[in-house]
Design a protein around this motif. Structure first.
Motif, mmCIF file in Angstrom:
data_model
loop_
_atom_site.group_PDB
_atom_site.id
_atom_site.type_symbol
_atom_site.label_atom_id
_atom_site.label_comp_id
_atom_site.label_asym_id
_atom_site.label_seq_id
_atom_site.Cartn_x
_atom_site.Cartn_y
_atom_site.Cartn_z
ATOM 1 N N TRP A 6 52.638 61.053 -34.061
ATOM 2 C CA TRP A 6 53.419 61.347 -32.842
ATOM 3 C C TRP A 6 53.202 62.509 -32.181
ATOM 4 C CZ3 TRP A 6 55.843 57.832 -29.898
ATOM 5 C CH2 TRP A 6 56.371 56.649 -30.658
ATOM 6 N N TYR A 30 48.413 63.628 -25.000
ATOM 7 C CA TYR A 30 48.948 63.281 -23.741
ATOM 8 C C TYR A 30 49.169 64.576 -22.795
ATOM 9 C CZ TYR A 30 51.250 60.390 -20.504
ATOM 10 O OH TYR A 30 51.579 59.801 -19.300
ATOM 11 N N TYR A 37 52.881 60.886 -14.942
ATOM 12 C CA TYR A 37 52.598 61.470 -16.634
ATOM 13 C C TYR A 37 53.866 62.119 -17.035
ATOM 14 C CZ TYR A 37 47.577 60.878 -16.287
ATOM 15 O OH TYR A 37 46.378 60.461 -16.089
ATOM 16 N N TYR A 76 57.029 61.648 -16.775
ATOM 17 C CA TYR A 76 57.953 60.574 -17.263
ATOM 18 C C TYR A 76 57.327 59.814 -18.439
ATOM 19 C CZ TYR A 76 60.533 61.546 -13.202
ATOM 20 O OH TYR A 76 61.343 62.292 -12.100
ATOM 21 N N ARG A 77 56.284 59.287 -18.506
ATOM 22 C CA ARG A 77 55.449 58.969 -19.606
ATOM 23 C C ARG A 77 55.578 59.857 -20.992
ATOM 24 N NH1 ARG A 77 53.714 54.549 -21.803
ATOM 25 N NH2 ARG A 77 52.085 55.828 -22.455
ATOM 26 N N TRP A 135 57.985 61.880 -21.449
ATOM 27 C CA TRP A 135 59.232 61.765 -22.009
ATOM 28 C C TRP A 135 59.551 60.458 -23.120
ATOM 29 C CZ3 TRP A 135 61.846 65.326 -23.897
ATOM 30 C CH2 TRP A 135 61.938 66.660 -23.291
ATOM 31 N N ASP A 136 58.760 59.489 -22.343
ATOM 32 C CA ASP A 136 58.850 58.218 -22.986
ATOM 33 C C ASP A 136 58.505 58.305 -24.454
ATOM 34 O OD1 ASP A 136 60.137 56.815 -20.885
ATOM 35 O OD2 ASP A 136 58.199 56.011 -20.281
ATOM 36 N N LEU A 137 57.387 58.842 -24.541
ATOM 37 C CA LEU A 137 56.731 59.200 -25.825
ATOM 38 C C LEU A 137 57.505 59.995 -26.718
ATOM 39 C CD1 LEU A 137 52.964 60.243 -25.228
ATOM 40 C CD2 LEU A 137 53.863 57.906 -25.648
ATOM 41 N N LYS A 163 60.847 59.933 -26.558
ATOM 42 C CA LYS A 163 61.904 59.001 -27.056
ATOM 43 C C LYS A 163 61.542 58.375 -27.843
ATOM 44 C CE LYS A 163 64.187 59.402 -22.588
ATOM 45 N NZ LYS A 163 63.893 58.612 -21.180
ATOM 46 N N GLY A 164 60.377 57.630 -27.624
ATOM 47 C CA GLY A 164 59.698 56.436 -28.787
ATOM 48 C C GLY A 164 59.678 57.164 -30.075
ATOM 49 N N ASN A 218 63.326 57.038 -31.486
ATOM 50 C CA ASN A 218 63.542 55.658 -31.621
ATOM 51 C C ASN A 218 63.056 55.125 -32.989
ATOM 52 O OD1 ASN A 218 65.147 55.578 -29.494
ATOM 53 N ND2 ASN A 218 63.341 54.478 -28.110
#
Length: 652
Positions: free
Chosen positions: A205, A212, A225, A227-228, A230-232, A234-235, A238
């Motif tokens: 990660w 990224y 970018y 927001y993406r 932050w998705d990473l 969070k991923g 998760n």
DNA sequence: CTAGGGTTAG
């Protein structure tokens, strides 16, 4: 031959007690093999080349060079001491070579940037006829080497081989493959590897996130970018994985500060969250690993860049292990916040108290502190230091010196550095010298250097263009300015920026060509902003064109009602034309909006002491005398019939 | 013996 006296010399050499146990183990060991191993480990740990050479000799004498463990350690230590040729000799003399030994040499080649040698060794390990077959370690090492080298083409070949050997699914190999793609600028491939990995860990990660972030910065980034990203993050959570020191240090630089509005995750908010995450999750800033020190650096940097240098200092003071990075980060923090005295103090403390010598980055960081309060002397001292350390040809340092010297008033030194020390010039070098000439009113020289830069085939960037245009503007070189503007737009297909256009407006305006300035504004490829109208406003006031002045003023207040400078400038301009009614009106408007002007400051260095002054400042011990002298000077000026033009002197 | 990072310049 190791004698007792040598052993005690080694013992005296140790400062840290943790080395002592190794030492005792070595001294007490009866078995010559184990004893030799301990000695080798000792030489590696204490970075003692002398000890290492002795170990080497001892191995020869005992006939133990063929022993695989000894040979491996010998090879490793030769590489540590930057003697890859010696490592190669040990390697070549071995009759049996296991994979471990091959990997050690391979890694050593990598550390010495011996790309061809490492490629050759890897090739021999690939066909598996003479040398052992490449294993998972081999591939990790090779991906790192390719990453250093930067040729993705080679990386794909190594990857192909690792697929054949069935090793791509290994987590560590996958991680190093991702990192290789990151560093070669192929983020898409990095993502693909990540997606296809059967088993991911925190490092997977981290590699993805840092890749990224890098893409994000290179592409000039946008909110998509962000927001993406932050998705990473969070991923990752998760997936049930926790941040480690690397994760946090990748994310910290994105929290506000210099990263720019679009690139930063948000202001200091997330930075503080990450800070508390560090403590809640027991990430240790004082850990014996470098990652702890690194975290400290990032925290100091994050707080300083968000204007909270004091918080950074608290973190700094609590760090038990400080190195040149931490010191530099702290010094840079103070410079960033304009606290030059403290920066200079720490720069001395670093050397005096901790015995940490500055590296080239430290020098570059401290230089801006010299370009203001410490005067020319400080810059020269740093320069001298750099010469003694043979760092004076380093690009970043040269660039910084050029800038510092011209800001300190010594165009000669700046030119000398540019011409004689700055061997490999980049856009920043050219830009710095062009701006330097501009700053000193030597517009023609700035234009000449700029032309020379174009001739030598370097593509101009935004900064150097603004530099040369503003030089033209200050020196009234309207023809050169227009020629350059046209050239960069038509020949280099560069889109004009606000700064460039402001320069043009300013240039026309100063020469009284107000209509041309106004026409230029109308012809611009974007909506005029505050700096454009500000330039027109200034020019129209300078030339007493009240009509144009009002046009500019109205546009300015309309688009920028909260900027106090506008009001001050305006009020001063109307004051100059004795329109006191309007002055009062403007000042009232400011008060109603709660705006205050940040005062400007001047300073002078006399005998290494710096004296600074604000407008109407009476705090200096010699204040009375200074004002008497000032009055005398003004009278003298009037007597010689010189009529000072206060339009130029006004505080804007 | 393996992967990932640090402070800097117009």
């Amino acid at each position: 031959m190791i004698t007792l006296s040598k052993i005690s010399a080694v013992r005296n050499h140790f400062r840290a007690t943790q080395k002592a146990s190794l030492f005792h183990a070595f001294a007490a060991e009866a078995d010559p093999l184990i004893s030799l191993l301990r000695l080798l480990e000792l030489s590696i740990e204490t970075h003692s080349l002398k000890l290492n050479l002795q170990a080497h000799a001892r191995a020869q004498r005992l006939g133990l060079t063929q022993h695989s463990l000894i040979a491996q350690k010998l090879i490793f230590s030769c590489c540590q001491f930057k003697r890859p040729i010696d490592a190669q000799l040990v390697f070549d003399s071995l009759s049996v070579k296991n994979a471990h030994i091959c990997n050690t040499l391979l890694s050593g080649y990598g550390k010495s940037q011996l790309f061809i040698e490492s490629w050759e060794l890897f090739r021999e390990m690939s066909n598996g006829s003479v040398l052992p077959l490449a294993d998972d370690f081999t591939f990790s090492i090779m991906f790192k080497i390719v990453g250093d080298f930067g040729e993705v083409f080679h990386g794909r070949m190594v990857q192909g081989r690792s697929v054949k050997n069935g090793l791509v699914s290994d987590t560590v190999v996958g991680n190093s493959l991702m990192s290789m793609y990151d560093r070669c600028g192929c983020f898409d491939d990095c993502l693909k590897v990540f997606d296809e990995m059967p088993l991911r860990n925190v490092s997977s990660w981290n590699a993805l996130i840092s890749g990224y972030v890098k893409v994000n910065v290179e592409n000039g980034n946008n909110s998509f970018y962000k927001y993406r990203l932050w998705d990473l993050v969070k991923g990752m959570q998760n997936d049930g994985l926790k941040f480690d020191a690397f994760t946090v240090s990748t994310l910290l630089p994105l929290c506000g500060g210099d990263a720019g509005v679009d690139n930063c995750i948000d202001k200091c908010g997330h930075g503080r969250e990450l800070h508390s995450y560090i403590f809640k999750n027991g990430l240790d800033l004082n850990s014996s690993l470098d990652s702890g020190v690194h975290l400290g650096c990032c925290l100091i940097d994050m707080y300083s860049k968000n204007g909270k240098v004091d918080v950074g200092r608290k973190i700094f003071d609590r760090l038990k292990r400080k190195n040149v990075f931490t010191w530099t980060a702290m010094i840079n923090g103070y410079v960033h916040c304009g606290e030059f005295d403290e920066a200079l103090f720490l720069f001395r403390e670093m050397q005096r108290r901790d015995g940490v010598g500055p590296n080239k980055v430290s020098l570059v960081a401290i230089l801006p502190a010299c370009s203001s309060f410490a005067g020319l002397l400080g810059g020269k001292q740093i320069h001298g230091f750099a010469v003694r350390r043979e760092l004076n040809h380093e690009l970043s340092l040269c660039n910084s010196l050029i800038d510092t010297y011209s800001k300190c008033g010594s165009l000669n030194y700046a030119t000398q550095v540019f011409e004689h020390e700055c061997i490999h010039k980049d856009a920043i070098s050219w830009s710095s010298i062009v701006s330097g000439y501009g700053l000193h009113g030597q517009g023609q020289r700035a234009v000449n250097v700029f032309d020379k830069m174009l001739q030598s085939g370097i593509k101009p960037d935004t900064s150097v263009i603004v530099g040369v245009l503003s030089a033209c503007c200050k020196s009234g070189l309207i023809n050169d300015g227009m020629r350059i503007y046209d050239t960069i737009v038509s020949n280099y297909e560069i889109k004009p920026t606000v700064e460039m256009c402001s320069c043009m407006v300013d240039m026309f305006g100063r020469l009284g060509e107000l209509n041309r300035a106004h026409d230029f504004i109308k012809s611009m490829p974007f909506e005029p902003g505050p700096s454009i109208w500000g330039a027109l406003l200034c020019a129209s006031a300078m030339h007493g064109n009240t009509e144009m002045q009002d046009v500019a003023y109205k546009s300015l207040i309309e688009i920028e009602p909260e900027n106090s400078s506008n009001y001050i400038a305006l009020s001063n301009l109307y004051a100059a034309s004795k329109r006191w009614d309007v002055v009062a009106q403007v000042r009232k408007g400011m008060r109603e909006r709660g705006l205050k002007k940040v005062p400007g400051c001047s300073w002078i260095s006399i005998n290494s002491a710096t004296h600074s002054f604000f407008v109407g400042d009476k705090s200096h011990p010699c204040s009375d005398l200074i004002y008497v002298m000032l009055d005398e000077l003004v009278s003298a000026m009037k007597l010689t019939c010189y009529n000072p033009d206060f339009v130029y002197l006004m505080e804007v």
